[in-house]
Design an enzyme around this catalytic site. Structure first.
Site, PDB file in Angstrom:
ATOM      1  N   GLU A   1       0.842  -1.197   0.000  1.00  0.00           N
ATOM      2  CA  GLU A   1       0.000   0.000   0.000  1.00  0.00           C
ATOM      3  C   GLU A   1       0.877   1.247   0.000  1.00  0.00           C
ATOM      4  O   GLU A   1       0.643   2.202  -0.720  1.00  0.00           O
ATOM      5  CB  GLU A   1      -0.905   0.023   1.241  1.00  0.00           C
ATOM      6  CG  GLU A   1      -2.069  -0.945   1.151  1.00  0.00           C
ATOM      7  CD  GLU A   1      -2.775  -1.097   2.505  1.00  0.00           C
ATOM      8  OE1 GLU A   1      -3.976  -1.235   2.495  1.00  0.00           O
ATOM      9  OE2 GLU A   1      -2.105  -1.089   3.557  1.00  0.00           O
TER      10      GLU A   1
ATOM     11  N   LYS B   1      20.880  -6.695  -1.325  1.00  0.00           N
ATOM     12  CA  LYS B   1      20.477  -5.480  -0.619  1.00  0.00           C
ATOM     13  C   LYS B   1      20.326  -5.850   0.851  1.00  0.00           C
ATOM     14  O   LYS B   1      19.449  -6.651   1.209  1.00  0.00           O
ATOM     15  CB  LYS B   1      19.170  -4.941  -1.204  1.00  0.00           C
ATOM     16  CG  LYS B   1      18.786  -3.605  -0.635  1.00  0.00           C
ATOM     17  CD  LYS B   1      17.773  -2.916  -1.519  1.00  0.00           C
ATOM     18  CE  LYS B   1      17.502  -1.506  -1.065  1.00  0.00           C
ATOM     19  NZ  LYS B   1      17.055  -1.384   0.314  1.00  0.00           N
TER      20      LYS B   1
HETATM   21  S1  IVH Z   1      24.395   1.048  -2.900  1.00  0.00           S
HETATM   22  C1  IVH Z   1      23.842   5.891  -3.749  1.00  0.00           C
HETATM   23  N1  IVH Z   1      24.318  -1.398  -2.093  1.00  0.00           N
HETATM   24  O1  IVH Z   1      19.702   0.541   0.634  1.00  0.00           O
HETATM   25  C2  IVH Z   1      23.291   4.780  -2.935  1.00  0.00           C
HETATM   26  N2  IVH Z   1      22.942   0.175  -0.996  1.00  0.00           N
HETATM   27  O2  IVH Z   1      17.155   1.614  -0.201  1.00  0.00           O
HETATM   28  C3  IVH Z   1      24.027   3.537  -3.266  1.00  0.00           C
HETATM   29  N3  IVH Z   1      21.649  -0.747   0.849  1.00  0.00           N
HETATM   30  O3  IVH Z   1      20.697   3.893   0.713  1.00  0.00           O
HETATM   31  C4  IVH Z   1      23.660   2.493  -2.353  1.00  0.00           C
HETATM   32  N4  IVH Z   1      22.372  -2.803   0.659  1.00  0.00           N
HETATM   33  O4  IVH Z   1      21.652   2.269   2.562  1.00  0.00           O
HETATM   34  C5  IVH Z   1      23.843  -0.166  -1.920  1.00  0.00           C
HETATM   35  N5  IVH Z   1      24.376  -3.596  -1.442  1.00  0.00           N
HETATM   36  C6  IVH Z   1      23.909  -2.384  -1.290  1.00  0.00           C
HETATM   37  C7  IVH Z   1      22.968  -2.074  -0.290  1.00  0.00           C
HETATM   38  C8  IVH Z   1      22.519  -0.776  -0.174  1.00  0.00           C
HETATM   39  C9  IVH Z   1      21.600  -1.984   1.340  1.00  0.00           C
HETATM   40  C10 IVH Z   1      20.888   0.389   1.372  1.00  0.00           C
HETATM   41  C11 IVH Z   1      21.600   1.721   1.285  1.00  0.00           C
HETATM   42  C12 IVH Z   1      20.715   2.549   0.387  1.00  0.00           C
HETATM   43  C13 IVH Z   1      19.382   1.898   0.617  1.00  0.00           C
HETATM   44  C14 IVH Z   1      18.382   2.237  -0.457  1.00  0.00           C
END
Ligand code: IVH
Length: 744
Positions: free
Chosen positions: A50, A131
């Site tokens: 949502e 992620k």
């Molecule tokens: S790269 C410019 N790699 O997810 C931002 N982020 O939802 C590049 N995050 O702000 C981020 N795992 O805090 C990147 N393997 C990963 C990640 C990751 C978690 C987080 C990070 C980002 C957020 C976005």
């Protein structure tokens, strides 16, 4: 016909635009509210789907009608509001961006096609990694030495958590090797390993400490804690938790152009990871580089089927263009880079037994049926309960008590019952019947307005569930932040087993509580597993939470009274949040407090005046007017004020004048230090800002005044050395009210 001239005189009615404006308003406020719930650690009132759908719709509307975009639009900020914090602020050398999301193969393909088109290449190499569902952290190294570690905050300024990050022990204090740049920011995620999570909660419970809903909360709760003021045992428990945290780094923020490349030839994100590993930083072993988006999709599928096999929680896969030259070429929007995308997984699902459906009444009176299930492990944490929202949703889901149900975690955070596994029914299942009366006070339930599916208990003033909920809310971090007034405290004060009349029949008496009130309180012990009251030989087992065995007041009693005393001088916006006015969360409350400066000024304002405040709008204005109309709400304000609660910002120049330019302290920098009587630390800063001044953190020749109270240390000495005028609390008040000339 000159349509522009005519338009200027007689604007044509634009029902489509008006409808869009209303929808933008509604979506903006709802999304901001959901973010507040999420960041405040409260249960969310919407599923992740949502939320995503609302965010997408808002973005679409704002694109169609750019001028409808509100200043406080959630599409313009990265992660929601900046956290309110006890930690020192740290400005990131480079802004911490977020990631755009895709949810399907089609959307992923479309992103890749755009990347390849914009890059003017037919093949692009993609680095694909997990992620991590953790806490974003920025490590700042200068000449190879760790200087600060900060949370993301609002993307520009985060919280200084360096001390706790050092305690972790796994983040190098000095980078390995030589030839490090003067300044480099390393970005990554801190997480609580899934394997250690259940053990953590067992230890927490055994020590009488809070248990965490999931590893993400455990990471954030562990890292955002202060050492100061903790007993040796609690300090050790805290450090033990922090030492179990892990970090994985996934990129570089501020990057000294040329310097790193000169030292090491890095031309790709994958090579950056090699460099970071050489520097001794923890990188993930799960990343891969592929030449085609098809292989990326396979990686996504593989990990999607094996999410439980990774050491941390995963909420998706991040796909990054590997070639660093293309990062520069593709650039970023104000929110996220164009060279990376997050593929979000659908939430994880499991089967469990629906043992019962129970109705609870919350602080707003909403009667919510919730599912009580056989505990099940979903996406890394154990789930026992899930909201079923209202009787219509119970019907729509088609679940019967006794069913085996499909349970998932929406966005890996909020548990949700999806529906029954009908094939597993054996005929013993029974239908849920929504009660017609409030389970806590017996008042007949009714919809807030005709046609509403949600039922409410209308006994807002006296329903014990609602009073308890509101009292607990007042103490929460997002409101008056009264640490000693948690769920247990709110229960004891509003629903003790003894005395028969609780010390608080409504929140109006909160600041009148005295030691004698607390000492008489007895509560019935409950089983932590089942939640059922305990008895010994048929007699209820009672405890006195605020009294020691020898009759002396307990630590909890003294803490509560001291906390309440301190809360009286909290910032005005925190009181507003604490009043449980519909739609008034921290964002609206700050806007209102900043503009009006006092509750009295808000009460005197018209609907138009309230609605015109940036960040407020007509929905909140109506909610405020409705709240002020209720007589027992007036009683709350009167009794709080009579008990010394500060419902006005000292020195605020009055409605409308709070806009920073042109305030009485315009162009003036004041550094507050020590305990200024009548002001909390945040309150002093807010008062300076509200008067249009700057609140400094350190004293220099440019400082106009230092406001010093007892306990002031080096800042006071520095002010004396530099000859900066020093004011006591009275002088500070005079400065705020009459301006700099009155105190020079
Ligand atoms: S790269 C410019 N790699 O997810 C931002 N982020 O939802 C590049 N995050 O702000 C981020 N795992 O805090 C990147 N393997 C990963 C990640 C990751 C978690 C987080 C990070 C980002 C957020 C976005």
């Amino acid at each position: 016909m000159s349509d522009t001239a005519d338009d200027a005189v007689l604007p044509e009615a634009r029902p489509d635009l008006e409808a869009a404006a209303d929808e933008v308003d509604r979506l903006t406020e709802r999304i901001l509210q959901l973010r507040e719930e999420y960041y405040g650690g409260n249960a969310s009132t919407a599923s992740d789907e949502e939320y995503d759908a609302m965010a997408r719709r808002l973005e679409q509307l704002e694109q169609q009608h750019p001028r409808l975009r509100r200043q406080d639009s959630p599409t313009q900020t990265v992660g929601g509001r900046a956290e309110t914090t006890l930690f020192a602020p740290v400005e990131h050398a480079e802004r911490m961006l977020s990631l755009d999301n895709v949810f399907s193969r089609e959307e992923l393909d479309a992103w890749a096609a755009k990347v390849e088109r914009d890059a003017g290449r037919s093949t692009v190499r993609y680095l694909t990694e997990l992620k991590i569902d953790g806490l974003a952290i920025n490590l700042r190294y200068e000449h190879g030495a760790l200087v600060t570690a900060a949370t993301r905050g609002d993307g520009v300024v985060g919280e200084d958590v360096t001390q706790n990050v050092r305690t972790m022990g796994s983040i190098p204090d000095r980078l390995s090797g030589t030839g490090h740049p003067d300044l480099v920011e390393i970005r990554g995620e801190i997480f609580f390993p899934v394997a250690a999570f259940d053990d953590l909660n067992a230890r927490q419970a055994a020590a009488g400490e809070r248990v965490f809903a999931n590893p993400r909360n455990a990471a954030s709760g562990s890292l955002r804690q202060k050492e100061e003021g903790k007993s040796p045992e609690r300090l050790e428990l805290m450090r033990d938790r922090i030492r179990r945290l892990r970090m994985l780094v996934h990129g570089i923020g501020a990057w000294p152009v040329g310097e790193i490349e000169r030292a090491t030839p890095v031309g790709a994100q994958s090579e950056v990871y090699g460099l970071l590993a050489e520097w001794g930083l923890p990188i993930s072993t799960h990343f891969r580089v592929y030449d085609s988006i098809g292989e990326v999709a396979e990686y996504i599928k593989r990990y999607g089927e094996n999410r439980g096999g990774v050491e941390h929680q995963i909420d998706g896969v991040v796909v990054k263009v590997d070639d660093l030259d293309l990062h520069v070429e593709l650039g970023a929007t104000s929110r996220a880079p164009r060279w990376a995308i997050a593929f979000k997984y659908p939430p994880e699902e499991v089967h469990t037994k629906l043992e019962n459906i129970v109705v609870s009444v919350g602080r707003t009176g909403r009667a919510t049926p919730f599912a009580v299930m056989t505990p099940a492990l979903v996406a890394g944490s154990t789930v026992r309960q899930a909201t079923l929202h209202n009787q219509d949703i119970v019907k729509a889901k088609g679940v019967l008590i006794g069913d085996t149900v499909v349970l998932r975690k929406a966005g890996d955070v909020i548990p949700e019952v999806l529906g029954p596994v009908v094939e597993l029914r054996d005929g013993t299942e029974r239908e849920f019947v929504m009660p017609t009366e409030c389970p806590e006070c017996g008042t007949p339930l009714r919809p807030a307005k005709e046609g509403d599916a949600d039922l409410r208990c209308p006994n807002a003033r006296a329903c014990p569930a609602q009073v308890r909920g509101r009292v607990e809310h007042i103490g929460s971090r997002g409101a008056l932040d009264i640490e000693a007034l948690g769920e247990v405290g709110a229960f004891a004060l509003t629903q003790p087993a003894e005395p028969a009349r609780p010390p608080l029949e409504t929140e109006a008496g909160l600041f009148e509580l005295a030691l004698d009130d607390l000492l008489t309180i007895r509560v019935q012990v409950r089983d932590p597993e089942t939640g059922l009251p305990r008895t010994v030989d048929g007699v209820p087992k009672l405890v006195a939470p605020y009294q020691k065995k020898n009759g002396e007041p307990s630590r909890a009693a003294l803490d509560l009274l001291a906390n309440l005393e301190k809360a009286k001088t909290q910032q005005l916006w925190r009181f507003l949040v604490g009043l449980s006015i519909r739609h008034v969360g921290p964002v609206a409350a700050r806007a209102l407090a900043g503009y009006f400066g006092s509750v009295d000024a808000m009460r005197a304002a018209s609907r138009d005046e309230l609605a015109a405040v940036p960040g407020v709008g007509p929905i909140i204005a109506d909610a405020l007017l409705a709240w002020f109309e209720v007589d027992w709400h007036q009683e709350i304000l009167e009794r709080w004020a009579a008990a010394g609660a500060q419902l006005a910002t000292p020195g605020h120049p009055g409605p409308g004048a709070a806009v920073v330019e042109g305030g009485i302290l315009s162009g003036i920098t004041v550094v507050p230090t020590g305990a200024l009587e009548g002001f909390s630390r945040e309150g002093a800063v807010e008062a300076i800002l509200a008067a249009g001044g700057k609140a400094g953190n350190s004293v220099s020749k440019k400082t106009d005044f230092v406001a010093a109270g007892p306990g002031a240390g080096s800042k006071l000495t520095k002010a004396e050395e530099l000859g900066v005028p020093i004011l006591d609390a009275d002088g500070f008040r005079k400065l705020l009210e009459e301006g700099p000339d009155a105190v020079r």
